[in-house]
Design a protein around this motif. Structure first.
Motif, PDB file in Angstrom:
ATOM      1  N   UNK A   1       0.822  -1.210   0.000  1.00  0.00           N
ATOM      2  CA  UNK A   1       0.000   0.000   0.000  1.00  0.00           C
ATOM      3  C   UNK A   1       0.856   1.261   0.000  1.00  0.00           C
ATOM      4  N   UNK A   2       1.973   1.271   0.716  1.00  0.00           N
ATOM      5  CA  UNK A   2       2.831   2.462   0.746  1.00  0.00           C
ATOM      6  C   UNK A   2       3.384   2.783  -0.639  1.00  0.00           C
ATOM      7  N   UNK A   3       3.751   1.758  -1.389  1.00  0.00           N
ATOM      8  CA  UNK A   3       4.259   1.951  -2.753  1.00  0.00           C
ATOM      9  C   UNK A   3       3.132   2.422  -3.665  1.00  0.00           C
ATOM     10  N   UNK A   4       1.956   1.823  -3.522  1.00  0.00           N
ATOM     11  CA  UNK A   4       0.804   2.240  -4.337  1.00  0.00           C
ATOM     12  C   UNK A   4       0.487   3.703  -4.087  1.00  0.00           C
ATOM     13  N   UNK A   5       0.466   4.093  -2.815  1.00  0.00           N
ATOM     14  CA  UNK A   5       0.170   5.493  -2.470  1.00  0.00           C
ATOM     15  C   UNK A   5       1.200   6.433  -3.084  1.00  0.00           C
ATOM     16  N   UNK A   6       2.460   6.052  -3.036  1.00  0.00           N
ATOM     17  CA  UNK A   6       3.524   6.876  -3.614  1.00  0.00           C
ATOM     18  C   UNK A   6       3.322   7.037  -5.124  1.00  0.00           C
ATOM     19  N   UNK A   7       2.994   5.953  -5.813  1.00  0.00           N
ATOM     20  CA  UNK A   7       2.784   6.012  -7.266  1.00  0.00           C
ATOM     21  C   UNK A   7       1.568   6.874  -7.613  1.00  0.00           C
ATOM     22  N   UNK A   8       0.482   6.693  -6.870  1.00  0.00           N
ATOM     23  CA  UNK A   8      -0.731   7.485  -7.120  1.00  0.00           C
ATOM     24  C   UNK A   8      -0.435   8.964  -6.865  1.00  0.00           C
ATOM     25  N   UNK A   9       0.190   9.260  -5.749  1.00  0.00           N
ATOM     26  CA  UNK A   9       0.474  10.664  -5.416  1.00  0.00           C
ATOM     27  C   UNK A   9       1.411  11.314  -6.428  1.00  0.00           C
ATOM     28  N   UNK A  10       2.359  10.562  -6.966  1.00  0.00           N
ATOM     29  CA  UNK A  10       3.262  11.103  -7.990  1.00  0.00           C
ATOM     30  C   UNK A  10       2.471  11.475  -9.247  1.00  0.00           C
ATOM     31  N   UNK A  11       1.549  10.617  -9.658  1.00  0.00           N
ATOM     32  CA  UNK A  11       0.732  10.915 -10.834  1.00  0.00           C
ATOM     33  C   UNK A  11      -0.195  12.103 -10.554  1.00  0.00           C
ATOM     34  N   UNK A  12      -0.763  12.156  -9.377  1.00  0.00           N
ATOM     35  CA  UNK A  12      -1.643  13.270  -9.012  1.00  0.00           C
ATOM     36  C   UNK A  12      -0.866  14.588  -9.077  1.00  0.00           C
ATOM     37  N   UNK A  13       0.340  14.602  -8.556  1.00  0.00           N
ATOM     38  CA  UNK A  13       1.155  15.825  -8.605  1.00  0.00           C
ATOM     39  C   UNK A  13       1.447  16.215 -10.051  1.00  0.00           C
ATOM     40  N   UNK A  14       1.777  15.234 -10.886  1.00  0.00           N
ATOM     41  CA  UNK A  14       2.040  15.511 -12.303  1.00  0.00           C
ATOM     42  C   UNK A  14       0.817  16.118 -12.981  1.00  0.00           C
ATOM     43  N   UNK A  15      -0.362  15.546 -12.712  1.00  0.00           N
ATOM     44  CA  UNK A  15      -1.572  16.012 -13.383  1.00  0.00           C
ATOM     45  C   UNK A  15      -2.063  17.348 -12.834  1.00  0.00           C
ATOM     46  N   UNK A  16      -1.900  17.591 -11.548  1.00  0.00           N
ATOM     47  CA  UNK A  16      -2.300  18.903 -11.025  1.00  0.00           C
ATOM     48  C   UNK A  16      -1.379  19.989 -11.574  1.00  0.00           C
TER      49      UNK A  16
END
Length: 151
Positions: A103-118
């Motif tokens: 879950x920690x890795x998944x959260x990191x990947x999701x948050x990285x994409x969210x930052x890119x898209x924002x």
């Protein structure tokens, strides 16, 4: 019967969404058919009267395609009105690697994409992370308010 599918998104500014969703999906703007300068040139060559085309329509790409040929074509259809209600259909961008990944890795990947898209125009709406669910996703809006999830 051979069925193909495209996703059509109503919008006010197709070029803005072409740029955003190319970044989000790794797609590219769809070039006009060979021998045509742009889509408007193609449409008029196919018999669509110039007066039936909205001003500016087809001068720049209004659709995107998966360069690998796996995903559907996405067409951003110009409409005169802005979005006013919640989507009844939305996209899920799956970037986490699934439940086989910690879950920690998944959260990191999701948050990285969210930052890119924002950084290119998305707006963060809410986080989906119910306790005990082993799930993490973020709900966003594209530049015209269409909701989608990054999971």
């Amino acid at each position: 019967m051979d069925v193909t599918m495209q996703l059509t998104i109503d919008c006010v500014d197709p070029q803005r969404l072409v740029a955003f969703w190319c970044e989000a999906l790794g797609y590219v703007p769809e070039p006009p058919p060979e021998g045509h300068l742009n889509w408007r040139d193609y449409w008029t060559a196919m018999g669509v009267p110039e007066e039936e085309l909205p001003p500016g329509a087809g001068m720049a790409p209004e659709s995107i395609i998966d360069p690998a040929g796996r995903g559907p074509r996405v067409w951003f259809q110009r409409v005169p009105e802005p979005k006013v209600v919640k989507n009844r259909l939305h996209l899920d961008l799956k970037v986490s690697g699934g439940r086989d990944v910690a879950i920690a890795v998944r959260m990191q990947r999701v948050n990285a994409m969210v930052e890119r898209l924002t950084s290119v125009g998305a707006t963060r709406l809410r986080i989906l992370d119910e306790p005990g669910e082993d799930h993490f996703a973020v709900v966003l809006q594209d530049p015209e308010g269409n909701e989608f999830c990054v999971a």
